[in-house]
Scaffold this motif. Structure first.
Motif, short mmCIF file in Angstrom:
data_model
loop_
_atom_site.label_atom_id
_atom_site.label_comp_id
_atom_site.label_asym_id
_atom_site.label_seq_id
_atom_site.Cartn_x
_atom_site.Cartn_y
_atom_site.Cartn_z
N PHE A 19 47.78 31.81 44.57
CA PHE A 19 46.72 31.62 43.70
C PHE A 19 47.11 30.18 42.75
CE2 PHE A 19 45.25 32.73 39.09
CZ PHE A 19 43.84 32.25 39.37
N PRO A 20 46.23 29.50 42.74
CA PRO A 20 46.39 28.17 41.99
C PRO A 20 46.69 28.32 40.42
CG PRO A 20 44.54 27.95 43.35
CD PRO A 20 44.93 29.39 43.50
N GLY A 21 46.09 29.39 39.93
CA GLY A 21 46.28 29.54 38.43
C GLY A 21 47.85 29.84 38.19
N LEU A 22 48.64 30.15 39.15
CA LEU A 22 50.20 30.38 38.72
C LEU A 22 50.80 29.05 38.40
CD1 LEU A 22 50.89 33.05 41.73
CD2 LEU A 22 50.42 33.42 39.21
N VAL A 23 50.07 28.13 38.76
CA VAL A 23 50.77 26.81 38.51
C VAL A 23 50.83 26.53 36.99
CG1 VAL A 23 50.79 24.20 38.84
CG2 VAL A 23 50.24 25.74 40.74
#
Length: 442
Positions: A19-23
C-alpha cells in the motif's frame, strides 16, 4: 499523540505491504513518537509496559526467524531439504540459512509493529488529560468512517472517496480497504460509546440527554455495519450490543425520569434521535439494491474460499507447528501446498484465521507469546469487572470482539486496528487503577 492517531486513522486501514500510504505512515509514526519522547515532562512507561511487551516479544521472534542457522539445524527443519533438492542437485552449497522461508516478508513485520509501538510511546509521553480525550477521538473517527462508508456507497463504483487502491468499488469500507475490517471497527464503537456516556459525572437531566445521543450513535453504527454486508461484523456487533446493555441499564432510570418530567431539551434530543434513526433505516433500505444486504442471503458458506482452504491450512500446521515458517510467509507457504482443485485467479494472502496463521508461521514460540498475553488479558478483564470501571469493561468487550473477528479474518493485520488493540489493552488496566482517581471523570 493526536496527530499520530489521526494519521493512523487515515492511512492505517490497509493490510497489504504494498500500500503506497505506508511510505508516509511508517516514517511519520517513528518521527512523531521520537518528537513525543523528546518533549519535556517525562515519560511514564509503567502504563504501557504490557502491550509494549507483546510487541517486543514479536519483534524478537522476527529477529530470531531471520538469523541464519547452521546447516545441520536448518536441515532438520520440516521440508527444508525437500524444497531445496533442485538447488543442491545443481551443486550449490546453501550454507547457513534462516528459519524463515521468506526473510524479506518476515522483516516486513517490524515496521508493522513499529506503528502501534510508536502510539504507545506517544501515550507514555502524554498528559493524563490528553490520554482521557483519546476515547472520544476514537469514537469520532468511527462516526466519520461510518459516514464516509455511506458516501462511498451512495456515489457508486466510480467514487473518489476510497482511501485505498485495492478497495472494492461500491462497498462500504470507510477508512479501510476491507469491509469486514471496517464493520468490526464500527462494532467496537457500541461498547466504547456506552462507556464514554456512562463514565462521566453529569446532572441527571443532562446525563439522560447524553444517553439518548448514544442510542442515536449506536443505531447509526448498526445501520452501517449492516450495509457493509459483513457476517463477522454482524456477529461482533451483536456481541457488543448484548454486553453493552450491562453498562447502559443502570442509567435507564434517568431516561425514565426525563420522560416523566418532559422538557424542551428532551424534545430536541428525542427529535434528533428519531431523525438519525430514520436516516439509518433508510440507508439500510437503500442498501438492499446492491451487494451489501443481499450477501446475507447466501447460504452456501462452505464453498467460500476461506472454508475450503481450512483443511489445507490445518495440514500445513501439522507439519510446521514446532518452529513455524516465519511471520509474514503464509502467502508463499500456501502456494507450495495449494491443491489443484483450489487453483484460481485469486490468491490467498492470509489464512482468514489469525490464530491459525500465527500457529503456522510463528510456530510454538508464537503461540507461547499469545498464550502468556491471553492469560494476562483474562486476569485484567476479571479485575475490570470487579472494579466496575465502564472504560475498562468496555475495552475488554471490544478486545473480545476483535479476537473473535480474528478467528474468521485478519483485522489485526491492519495498522489501525492493531493500534486500537494496544490502546484497548492500555485502557483495560489503566482505567482500573485510575477509575477512583477520576481519570475518566469530568
Amino acid at each position: 499523540m493526536f496527530i499520530l492517531f489521526f494519521i493512523v486513522v487515515l492511512l492505517g486501514g490497509n493490510s497489504r505491504e504494498d500500500f503506497p500510504g505506508l511510505v508516509i505512515l511508517y516514517p511519520a509514526s517513528i518521527f512523531l513518537a521520537t518528537v513525543a519522547l523528546a518533549m519535556p515532562g517525562g515519560v511514564d512507561w509503567r502504563d504501557v509496559c504490557a502491550p509494549l511487551g507483546l510487541l517486543s516479544a514479536f519483534a524478537l521472534l522476527v529477529v530470531l526467524q531471520v538469523v541464519p542457522l547452521p546447516p545441520g539445524i536448518w536441515a532438520a527443519l520440516s521440508h527444508r531439504l525437500e524444497w531445496t533438492a533442485g538447488v543442491r542437485a545443481a551443486g550449490i552449497d546453501l550454507g547457513w540459512q534462516p528459519l524463515s522461508i521468506s526473510p524479506d516478508s518476515t522483516l516486513d513485520a517490524l515496521p508493522w509493529l513499529a506503528v502501534p509501538a510508536a502510539m504507545l510511546a506517544a501515550i507514555a509521553s502524554a498528559s493524563r488529560d490528553s490520554v482521557r480525550l483519546l476515547l472520544p477521538a476514537l469514537l469520532v473517527s468511527m462516526l466519520i468512517s461510518a459516514a464516509l462508508g455511506i458516501a462511498q456507497y451512495a456515489t457508486g463504483d466510480k467514487s473518489l472517496l476510497y482511501f485505498h487502491p485495492n478497495a472494492v468499488p461500491g462497498e462500504v469500507v470507510g477508512f479501510f480497504a476491507n469491509r469486514n475490517h471496517h464493520a468490526v471497527f464500527l462494532a467496537m464503537g457500541i461498547p466504547l460509546g456506552a462507556a464514554a456516556c456512562t463514565s462521566v459525572t453529569l446532572p441527571k437531566r443532562l446525563q439522560a440527554l447524553v444517553l439518548l445521543a448514544y442510542f442515536a450513535f449506536a443505531t447509526f453504527l448498526t445501520a452501517v455495519v449492516i450495509m457493509a454486508g459483513s457476517r463477522g461484523g454482524l456477529a461482533t456487533l451483536g456481541l457488543g450490543v448484548l454486553l453493552s446493555a450491562a453498562l447502559i441499564y443502570p442509567r435507564m432510570d434517568e431516561i425514565r425520569m426525563l420522560f416523566a418530567k418532559g422538557g424542551g431539551r428532551f424534545a430536541i434530543a428525542a427529535g434528533v434521535s428519531i431523525i438519525v434513526t430514520l436516516c439509518a433505516l433508510i440507508a439500510i433500505a437503500l442498501s438492499t439494491r446492491g451487494i451489501a444486504v443481499s450477501r446475507f442471503d447466501q447460504t452456501d458458506v462452505v464453498n467460500e474460499l476461506r472454508w475450503r482452504t481450512l483443511p489445507v491450512v490445518l495440514d500445513i500446521w501439522r507439519e510446521h507447528w514446532l518452529a513455524g515458517t516465519g511471520l509474514g510467509t503464509f502467502n508463499q507457504l500456501y502456494r507450495i501446498y495449494e491443491p489443484l482443485a483450489l487453483l484460481q485467479p485469486l490468491y490467498l494472502n492470509h489464512a482468514h484465521n489469525d490464530l491459525l496463521e500465527l500457529a503456522v508461521t510463528g510456530g510454538l514460540p508464537g503461540l507461547a507469546i499469545i498464550l502468556v498475553f491471553g492469560l494476562w488479558l483474562l486476569r485484567s478483564f476479571w479485575m475490570a469487572l470487579k472494579s466496575s470501571s465502564p472504560v475498562a469493561i468496555a475495552s475488554g468487550i471490544a478486545i473480545v470482539q476483535l479476537l473473535i473477528a480474528s478467528l474468521f479474518d485478519y483485522p489485526l493485520r491492519t495498522p489501525l486496528l492493531m493500534v486500537v488493540f494496544v490502546v484497548l489493552t492500555l485502557w483495560l488496566v489503566h482505567s482500573n487503577s485510575q477509575h477512583r482517581k477520576g481519570l475518566y471523570q469530568h
